[in-house]
Design a protein around this motif. Structure first.
Motif, PDB file in Angstrom:
ATOM      1  N   ASN A 143       0.844  -1.187   0.000  1.00  0.00           N
ATOM      2  CA  ASN A 143       0.000   0.000   0.000  1.00  0.00           C
ATOM      3  C   ASN A 143       0.881   1.239   0.000  1.00  0.00           C
ATOM      4  O   ASN A 143       1.075   1.901   1.018  1.00  0.00           O
ATOM      5  CB  ASN A 143      -0.916  -0.032   1.228  1.00  0.00           C
ATOM      6  CG  ASN A 143      -2.005   1.008   1.175  1.00  0.00           C
ATOM      7  OD1 ASN A 143      -2.164   1.701   0.180  1.00  0.00           O
ATOM      8  ND2 ASN A 143      -2.763   1.124   2.256  1.00  0.00           N
ATOM      9  N   THR A 296      -5.459  -0.856   5.649  1.00  0.00           N
ATOM     10  CA  THR A 296      -5.856  -1.855   4.671  1.00  0.00           C
ATOM     11  C   THR A 296      -4.619  -2.348   3.932  1.00  0.00           C
ATOM     12  O   THR A 296      -3.526  -1.812   4.084  1.00  0.00           O
ATOM     13  CB  THR A 296      -6.876  -1.262   3.675  1.00  0.00           C
ATOM     14  OG1 THR A 296      -7.306  -2.275   2.760  1.00  0.00           O
ATOM     15  CG2 THR A 296      -6.277  -0.112   2.877  1.00  0.00           C
ATOM     16  N   THR A 297      -4.805  -3.377   3.143  1.00  0.00           N
ATOM     17  CA  THR A 297      -3.797  -3.817   2.188  1.00  0.00           C
ATOM     18  C   THR A 297      -4.420  -3.739   0.801  1.00  0.00           C
ATOM     19  O   THR A 297      -5.631  -3.524   0.646  1.00  0.00           O
ATOM     20  CB  THR A 297      -3.343  -5.268   2.443  1.00  0.00           C
ATOM     21  OG1 THR A 297      -4.394  -6.164   2.028  1.00  0.00           O
ATOM     22  CG2 THR A 297      -3.022  -5.499   3.909  1.00  0.00           C
ATOM     23  N   TRP A 300      -7.664  -5.896  -0.182  1.00  0.00           N
ATOM     24  CA  TRP A 300      -8.980  -5.678   0.422  1.00  0.00           C
ATOM     25  C   TRP A 300      -9.659  -4.493  -0.240  1.00  0.00           C
ATOM     26  O   TRP A 300      -9.004  -3.524  -0.634  1.00  0.00           O
ATOM     27  CB  TRP A 300      -8.792  -5.420   1.920  1.00  0.00           C
ATOM     28  CG  TRP A 300     -10.050  -5.437   2.745  1.00  0.00           C
ATOM     29  CD1 TRP A 300     -11.220  -6.075   2.479  1.00  0.00           C
ATOM     30  CD2 TRP A 300     -10.228  -4.766   3.994  1.00  0.00           C
ATOM     31  NE1 TRP A 300     -12.128  -5.854   3.491  1.00  0.00           N
ATOM     32  CE2 TRP A 300     -11.547  -5.056   4.432  1.00  0.00           C
ATOM     33  CE3 TRP A 300      -9.415  -3.961   4.794  1.00  0.00           C
ATOM     34  CZ2 TRP A 300     -12.054  -4.563   5.628  1.00  0.00           C
ATOM     35  CZ3 TRP A 300      -9.917  -3.478   5.981  1.00  0.00           C
ATOM     36  CH2 TRP A 300     -11.223  -3.784   6.395  1.00  0.00           C
ATOM     37  N   MET A 302     -11.193  -2.067   0.904  1.00  0.00           N
ATOM     38  CA  MET A 302     -11.015  -0.772   1.539  1.00  0.00           C
ATOM     39  C   MET A 302      -9.835  -0.015   0.939  1.00  0.00           C
ATOM     40  O   MET A 302      -9.758   1.212   1.069  1.00  0.00           O
ATOM     41  CB  MET A 302     -10.847  -0.927   3.054  1.00  0.00           C
ATOM     42  CG  MET A 302     -12.078  -1.488   3.762  1.00  0.00           C
ATOM     43  SD  MET A 302     -13.658  -0.700   3.322  1.00  0.00           S
ATOM     44  CE  MET A 302     -13.398   0.975   3.905  1.00  0.00           C
ATOM     45  N   TRP A 303      -8.930  -0.723   0.266  1.00  0.00           N
ATOM     46  CA  TRP A 303      -7.867  -0.021  -0.469  1.00  0.00           C
ATOM     47  C   TRP A 303      -8.487   0.798  -1.605  1.00  0.00           C
ATOM     48  O   TRP A 303      -8.152   1.981  -1.786  1.00  0.00           O
ATOM     49  CB  TRP A 303      -6.844  -1.023  -1.032  1.00  0.00           C
ATOM     50  CG  TRP A 303      -5.745  -0.335  -1.783  1.00  0.00           C
ATOM     51  CD1 TRP A 303      -4.597   0.195  -1.261  1.00  0.00           C
ATOM     52  CD2 TRP A 303      -5.704  -0.067  -3.190  1.00  0.00           C
ATOM     53  NE1 TRP A 303      -3.842   0.771  -2.262  1.00  0.00           N
ATOM     54  CE2 TRP A 303      -4.500   0.617  -3.453  1.00  0.00           C
ATOM     55  CE3 TRP A 303      -6.560  -0.344  -4.259  1.00  0.00           C
ATOM     56  CZ2 TRP A 303      -4.142   1.047  -4.730  1.00  0.00           C
ATOM     57  CZ3 TRP A 303      -6.209   0.073  -5.538  1.00  0.00           C
ATOM     58  CH2 TRP A 303      -5.006   0.753  -5.769  1.00  0.00           C
ATOM     59  N   SER A 344     -10.239  -1.883  12.268  1.00  0.00           N
ATOM     60  CA  SER A 344     -11.031  -3.114  12.361  1.00  0.00           C
ATOM     61  C   SER A 344     -11.331  -3.414  13.823  1.00  0.00           C
ATOM     62  O   SER A 344     -10.614  -2.957  14.729  1.00  0.00           O
ATOM     63  CB  SER A 344     -10.258  -4.287  11.766  1.00  0.00           C
ATOM     64  OG  SER A 344      -9.095  -4.546  12.553  1.00  0.00           O
ATOM     65  N   GLY A 374     -14.950  -4.983   8.681  1.00  0.00           N
ATOM     66  CA  GLY A 374     -14.222  -6.237   8.538  1.00  0.00           C
ATOM     67  C   GLY A 374     -14.744  -7.340   9.435  1.00  0.00           C
ATOM     68  O   GLY A 374     -14.407  -8.504   9.241  1.00  0.00           O
TER      69      GLY A 374
END
Length: 514
Positions: A143, A296-297, A300, A302-303, A344, A374
């Motif tokens: 990220n 996030t990563t 996922w 959410m990125w 999370s 999450g």
């Protein structure tokens, strides 16, 4: 109960909707009712109010009432990257846009002007290398800022991008990317082991080229390998932001569901952008002057969600380092003046179990909201945030990769009830239903969305007749999206999630109970 600060964006939008509706919409639930009962007016009003640049025609907003088949704005054209990077009132070219935090070196920073220029130069380089509208690109990286620039450049061209974290392993990567048939692989060579790179490249026969985000070795992989930085060194910035059809594929996302290989879900540019702008500006009240960090990563959704926050003029902070302890992310928020912090339940529980008190350990004076997703957020975690972080709203949000957004989330003008999500997402006709499909209030039911919404996937890859797509979401209730979660709504519109309705998740081939 905790209330967030005043929300001028929601108030402004409500006033615009009242003009359209010809009636006041300030009663509890009135704006949401308008948004689902008069969807054409709601979504057209949102498009106009948002200022998102577009061309073509928005005369046809919605082509039907069946969630499975309806399309939004079939005559409209836009460019996702242009919408994120355009100059904005209150967020000029000198405003901070993106900060990338690393564990082993100083942070990288881009202003809005610098980020637009970096993306525009990358567009030129990718077009020189033959990337075109309709192609697909897969990206394996952490990220970082370079990851965001590459993804935005791919989107600007009208190609689709699919991202993954570098620690996923060859089998998991090929389980996803083998369905994508990508033309280009972009990766951070420092983070991906040589044997994984070789296996992934060998398993993707459609690849034409590999691009490295770092200065790693240009080893022989059987096809051209270049460093993206070398390709952009002499590339002038493009001044052409071609606008693409509303449903042009933007992101290919993966969700394993309960059976079979991961589902390769295609999300369109227009639906993703409109849903994210709505969530960011109306439900989170993000705008110029805000700084967003969501942990996030790249594996996922959410990125993707936090990337879209650039469209609001907010400053986005990303992080590719480890979480060394319960204070790591709170200190990051303090160091970078984060106003909206996303995390999370697991990380909140880590802090509670360790007896950590973030407000005493770090300067969180700019923090005005905490978002959590999450997993189910428990009542006692609301108490811990209030005691250890401060009087900021803890907003439990939930939706998923399947819709690249949220069905239930926060609201800046509503109180927070511990253990509950504050409200339904505007424009999404979300309900709990019993086994006969009847709506239930005050008891647990199946989460459904009964009317079309623009961030519904365009479809699945390798699903020519749409049967897998139908079976995944529409087999139980025809014309209605069935999400696979259990939820309970109260009469005030707040909700509590109760996990998966099937009781089992399939994670990389392992069946796991919630």
């Amino acid at each position: 109960m905790t209330l967030a600060p005043a929300a001028p964006q929601l108030a402004s939008f409500r006033a615009r909707c009242e003009e359209v509706a010809g009636t006041a919409l300030d009663a509890p639930g009135a704006l949401h009712a308008f948004s689902v009962e008069r969807p054409e007016e709601f979504w057209r009003t949102l498009l106009d109010w948002s200022g998102v640049p577009w061309s073509g025609s928005a005369d046809v907003v919605l082509t039907g009432t069946d969630v499975e088949t309806a399309r939004f704005f079939p005559g409209l054209r836009l460019n996702y990257a242009e919408a994120l990077l355009r100059p904005l009132d209150g967020a000029g070219d000198d405003a901070p846009a993106l900060t990338a935090v690393h564990a082993d070196r100083p942070a990288d920073r881009w202003t809005r002007g610098e980020l637009r220029d970096a993306v525009a130069r990358t567009v030129t380089a990718l077009q020189r290398l033959g990337l075109a509208t309709g192609d697909r690109v897969v990206l394996i990286a952490g990220n970082t800022g370079e990851t965001a620039v590459a993804a935005l450049a791919v989107a600007a061209i009208g190609a689709a991008v699919s991202t993954a974290a570098p620690d996923m392993g060859a089998a998991s990567l090929l389980g996803r990317f083998g369905q994508v048939d990508p033309a280009v692989l972009v990766l951070d060579r420092r983070a991906v082991p040589d044997d994984v790179v070789a296996e992934v490249v060998a398993g993707l026969p459609t690849l034409r080229r590999v691009l490295l985000l770092d200065d790693g070795p240009l080893t022989d992989l059987g096809l051209p390998v270049d460093r993206l930085a070398d390709c952009t060194a002499d590339a002038g910035p493009t001044h052409d932001w071609p606008r693409h059809a509303f449903d042009t594929p933007l992101f290919v996302m993966f969700s394993s569901g309960t059976t079979g290989p991961p589902k390769a879900m295609v999300h369109g540019a227009g639906g993703t952008l409109l849903e994210h702008v709505k969530e960011h500006r109306l439900h989170v009240d993000l705008g110029p002057g805000d700084t967003l960090y969501f942990h996030t990563t790249t594996a996922w959704m959410m990125w993707n969600w936090q990337l879209s926050a650039l469209a609001t003029g907010a400053h986005v902070v990303v992080h590719d380092g480890p979480v060394a302890g319960p204070g790591t992310l709170w200190q990051l928020a303090a160091d970078h003046g984060v106003t909206v912090f996303g995390t999370s339940p697991a990380y909140l529980q880590l802090g509670q179990d360790a007896g950590h008190r973030p407000a005493e350990a770090a300067d969180l004076s700019r923090l005005r909201a905490v978002l959590s997703t999450g997993a189910v957020l428990h009542d006692w975690q609301f108490d811990w945030v209030a005691e250890a972080v401060g009087p900021v709203p803890l907003q439990s949000i939930s939706g998923g990769t399947d819709i690249i957004g949220c069905f239930v989330l926060g609201a800046p003008d509503l109180p927070v009830r511990r253990g509950r999500s504050q409200t339904r997402s505007l424009g999404l006709d979300v309900a709990a239903v019993d086994e006969d499909g009847r709506e239930v209030v005050g008891q647990v039911g199946e989460l459904v969305c009964r009317r079309p919404f623009p961030s519904r996937p365009v479809g699945f890859l390798r699903d020519p007749d749409g049967s897998r797509f139908h079976d995944a979401y529409f087999a139980d209730h025809s014309g209605t999206w069935t999400h696979g979660d259990l939820i309970e709504f109260d009469a005030d519109g707040s909700s509590r999630l109760h996990g998966r309705s099937d009781g089992v998740l399939n994670i990389d081939g392992l069946r796991i109970g919630p």
